[in-house]
Scaffold this active site. Structure first.
Site, PDB file in Angstrom:
ATOM      1  CD  GLU A 101      -1.234  -0.563   3.636  1.00 48.80           C
ATOM      2  OE1 GLU A 101      -2.162  -1.352   3.400  1.00 48.80           O
ATOM      3  OE2 GLU A 101      -1.046  -0.044   4.731  1.00 48.80           O
ATOM      4  CB  CYS A 135       2.904   7.365   3.300  1.00 49.47           C
ATOM      5  SG  CYS A 135       3.495   6.185   4.468  1.00 49.47           S
ATOM      6  CB  CYS A 167       7.898  -5.257   8.512  1.00 49.14           C
ATOM      7  SG  CYS A 167       9.284  -4.345   9.222  1.00 49.14           S
ATOM      8  CB  CYS A 212       6.985  -2.660  15.851  1.00 50.31           C
ATOM      9  SG  CYS A 212       8.671  -2.220  15.380  1.00 50.31           S
ATOM     10  CB  CYS A 248       3.749  -2.040  13.373  1.00 46.65           C
ATOM     11  SG  CYS A 248       3.849  -1.787  11.592  1.00 46.65           S
ATOM     12  N   GLY A 291       7.096  -1.908   5.842  1.00 44.16           N
ATOM     13  CA  GLY A 291       8.476  -2.372   5.748  1.00 44.16           C
ATOM     14  C   GLY A 291       9.493  -1.515   6.467  1.00 44.16           C
ATOM     15  CD  GLU A 292      13.829  -0.286   9.178  1.00 42.70           C
ATOM     16  OE1 GLU A 292      12.892   0.204   9.812  1.00 42.70           O
ATOM     17  OE2 GLU A 292      14.821   0.381   8.828  1.00 42.70           O
ATOM     18  CB  SER A 315      10.369   6.556   8.962  1.00 44.82           C
ATOM     19  OG  SER A 315      10.045   6.258  10.305  1.00 44.82           O
ATOM     20  CB  SER A 355      10.231   4.327  14.841  1.00 45.80           C
ATOM     21  OG  SER A 355       9.778   4.817  13.593  1.00 45.80           O
ATOM     22  CG  LEU A 356      13.514   6.840  20.992  1.00 41.93           C
ATOM     23  CD1 LEU A 356      14.702   5.923  20.789  1.00 41.93           C
ATOM     24  CD2 LEU A 356      13.993   8.239  21.417  1.00 41.93           C
ATOM     25  CG  HIS A 357       7.919   3.986  19.167  1.00 40.14           C
ATOM     26  ND1 HIS A 357       7.303   5.088  18.613  1.00 40.14           N
ATOM     27  CD2 HIS A 357       8.120   3.131  18.131  1.00 40.14           C
ATOM     28  CE1 HIS A 357       7.137   4.892  17.318  1.00 40.14           C
ATOM     29  NE2 HIS A 357       7.642   3.728  16.997  1.00 40.14           N
ATOM     30  CG  ASN A 374      -4.417   4.826  12.948  1.00 41.68           C
ATOM     31  OD1 ASN A 374      -5.617   4.664  13.111  1.00 41.68           O
ATOM     32  ND2 ASN A 374      -3.914   5.536  11.961  1.00 41.68           N
ATOM     33  CB  CYS A 385       2.399   1.276   9.043  1.00 41.79           C
ATOM     34  SG  CYS A 385       3.702   0.261   8.426  1.00 41.79           S
TER      35      CYS A 385
HETATM   36  N1  SAH Z   1       9.928   0.603   9.629  1.00 43.59           N
HETATM   37  C1  SAH Z   1       9.975   2.033   9.616  1.00 43.59           C
HETATM   38  C2  SAH Z   1       8.964   2.693   8.700  1.00 43.59           C
HETATM   39  C3  SAH Z   1       7.561   2.151   8.683  1.00 43.59           C
HETATM   40  S1  SAH Z   1       6.541   2.556  10.076  1.00 43.59           S
HETATM   41  C4  SAH Z   1       9.879   2.576  11.034  1.00 43.59           C
HETATM   42  O1  SAH Z   1       9.737   1.796  11.953  1.00 43.59           O
HETATM   43  O2  SAH Z   1      10.000   3.778  11.223  1.00 43.59           O
HETATM   44  C5  SAH Z   1       6.323   4.288   9.966  1.00 43.59           C
HETATM   45  C6  SAH Z   1       5.894   4.924  11.265  1.00 43.59           C
HETATM   46  O3  SAH Z   1       4.559   4.523  11.608  1.00 43.59           O
HETATM   47  C7  SAH Z   1       6.798   4.537  12.429  1.00 43.59           C
HETATM   48  O4  SAH Z   1       7.148   5.660  13.196  1.00 43.59           O
HETATM   49  C8  SAH Z   1       5.904   3.590  13.200  1.00 43.59           C
HETATM   50  O5  SAH Z   1       6.301   3.543  14.536  1.00 43.59           O
HETATM   51  C9  SAH Z   1       4.521   4.177  12.976  1.00 43.59           C
HETATM   52  N2  SAH Z   1       3.417   3.256  13.216  1.00 43.59           N
HETATM   53  C10 SAH Z   1       3.365   1.929  12.980  1.00 43.59           C
HETATM   54  N3  SAH Z   1       2.188   1.414  13.396  1.00 43.59           N
HETATM   55  C11 SAH Z   1       1.468   2.437  13.883  1.00 43.59           C
HETATM   56  C12 SAH Z   1       0.164   2.542  14.472  1.00 43.59           C
HETATM   57  N4  SAH Z   1      -0.617   1.487  14.622  1.00 43.59           N
HETATM   58  N5  SAH Z   1      -0.251   3.770  14.860  1.00 43.59           N
HETATM   59  C13 SAH Z   1       0.548   4.856  14.699  1.00 43.59           C
HETATM   60  N6  SAH Z   1       1.775   4.826  14.160  1.00 43.59           N
HETATM   61  C14 SAH Z   1       2.244   3.624  13.772  1.00 43.59           C
END
Ligand code: SAH
Length: 346
Positions: free
Chosen positions: A84, A98, A105, A109, A112, A155-156, A187, A210-212, A286, A330
């Site tokens: 997508e 995007c 992936c 995570c 995700c 994907g990463e 990202s 993407s630190l979190h 989300n 994503c």
């Molecule tokens: N693999 C890469 C790029 C894809 S994800 C990465 O990890 O950055 C792109 C962004 O969307 C990342 O910051 C990820 O943490 C965020 N993301 C993934 N799932 C999500 C969700 N359910 N709600 C909000 N953001 C999300």
């Protein structure tokens, strides 16, 4: 043998063999990759058109949000895999695209939808570029242009490094898309060496991490790859990236209730980021079906967290979220479609 529109050497050879004017090929690529004209129009005056491959993906379906300016394109590779791209039309007139770098992936995570699909298949550079071309053509019909390209789809990107760099070369090449590298963002889940390599090779391309969480246990739970690439290594990668770039590294931070959104989390994050050139983006979660235990922080909590970071002197933005009704997070839509397909089959 058909020749890819992105293959300059192959195109040149084909053109020579057929005695075609180099200008005709140049005009075709300009019409397609810079003006995003429709295929038939772009091909109209190019005598070698029949032998060219313009697209590597087929549009499977288009989902337009009824509540905001988001569109999700579900695309299919020649191998039959679904991926997508999301178009975000922002009220100011700016448009962000995007793109996906993989199908599935391996990072897995917790929050995700793509991560829940498991093992990844790399997209080729042409498959990444075709997302830009097809979205560009769709937008051109509305009098719009893609302004920002973000690798935040499925994907990463750094698990598909060679094809990512191939795509970045073509996106920024004057004879192809000629897109400003400063308007491209990659990202990553956080792969230290690759972040540094990318910043060295494309210093103008923006990087997001993407630190979190900066608590090892919490981050490992959310982003299992933390076990392989520890937080200290990510921090020293940012130091090195900062030395290579004239711009802040974006820090993506998903706010999850009771998980990473306390005052203490904000303080520890601010400490961890002190001395680095960064911009923090706080992302509303989300919700995804596969992670029923996770809940997003409410609006008041997000504002509170942002205030804490700002008080600590950090540039901070709360990102708004588009496309909630079209499963724009994503990988969400592909996951739903694949499930539906499985249900039909069984
Ligand atoms: N693999 C890469 C790029 C894809 S994800 C990465 O990890 O950055 C792109 C962004 O969307 C990342 O910051 C990820 O943490 C965020 N993301 C993934 N799932 C999500 C969700 N359910 N709600 C909000 N953001 C999300």
């Amino acid at each position: 043998m058909p020749v890819s529109i992105y293959d300059s050497l192959g195109l040149d050879e084909l053109r020579r063999q057929q005695g075609v004017d180099p200008q005709a090929v140049r005009r075709l690529r300009t019409a397609l990759l810079k003006s995003f004209e429709l295929d038939e129009r772009a091909l109209a005056e190019c005598p070698v058109g029949e032998q060219l491959v313009l697209h590597t993906l087929r549009v499977d379906s288009q989902h337009d949000s009824q509540v905001d300016g988001a569109t999700k394109l579900l695309l299919r590779t020649h191998g039959g895999m679904l991926l997508e791209s999301v178009i975000l039309r922002i009220a100011t007139g700016r448009t962000t695209l995007c793109v996906s770098s993989q199908v599935g992936c391996a990072a897995a995570c917790e929050f995700c939808a793509t991560g829940k699909m498991g093992i990844a298949q790399n997209l080729s550079a042409e498959e990444i570029l075709d997302q830009v071309l097809q979205s560009g053509q769709l937008l051109a019909g509305e009098g719009r242009r893609v302004r920002n390209i973000v690798f935040m789809g499925m994907g990463e990107p750094f698990h598909n490094e060679a094809n990512l760099y191939g795509a970045l070369e073509s996106l920024t090449a004057p004879e192809l898309f000629h897109h400003s590298p400063a308007k491209i963002l990659v990202s990553t889940v956080g792969i230290p060496d690759a972040m540094i390599r990318c910043a060295r090779r494309f210093p103008q391309v923006n990087l997001a991490l993407s630190l979190h969480s900066v608590k090892p246990q919490v981050r490992t739970r959310l982003v299992p790859l933390t076990a392989k690439y520890p937080l200290e290594d990510l921090r020293s990668a940012i130091v090195q990236v900062n030395a290579l770039q004239q711009k802040p590294v974006m820090i993506e931070y998903l706010l999850l209730a009771g998980m990473n959104d306390s005052d203490e989390d904000a303080r520890e994050l601010a400490d961890w980021l002190s001395g680095l050139t960064v911009h923090v983006n706080l992302i509303p979660y989300n919700p995804i079906e596969d992670a029923p235990e996770l809940a997003g922080t409410d609006r008041a909590g997000r504002n509170e967290f942002a205030s804490r970071l700002k008080e600590a002197g950090l540039q901070t933005t709360i990102r708004y979220s588009l496309g909630a009704d079209i499963a724009a997070a994503c990988g969400q839509l592909v996951r739903r479609e694949n499930r539906a397909a499985t249900r039909v089959r069984t």
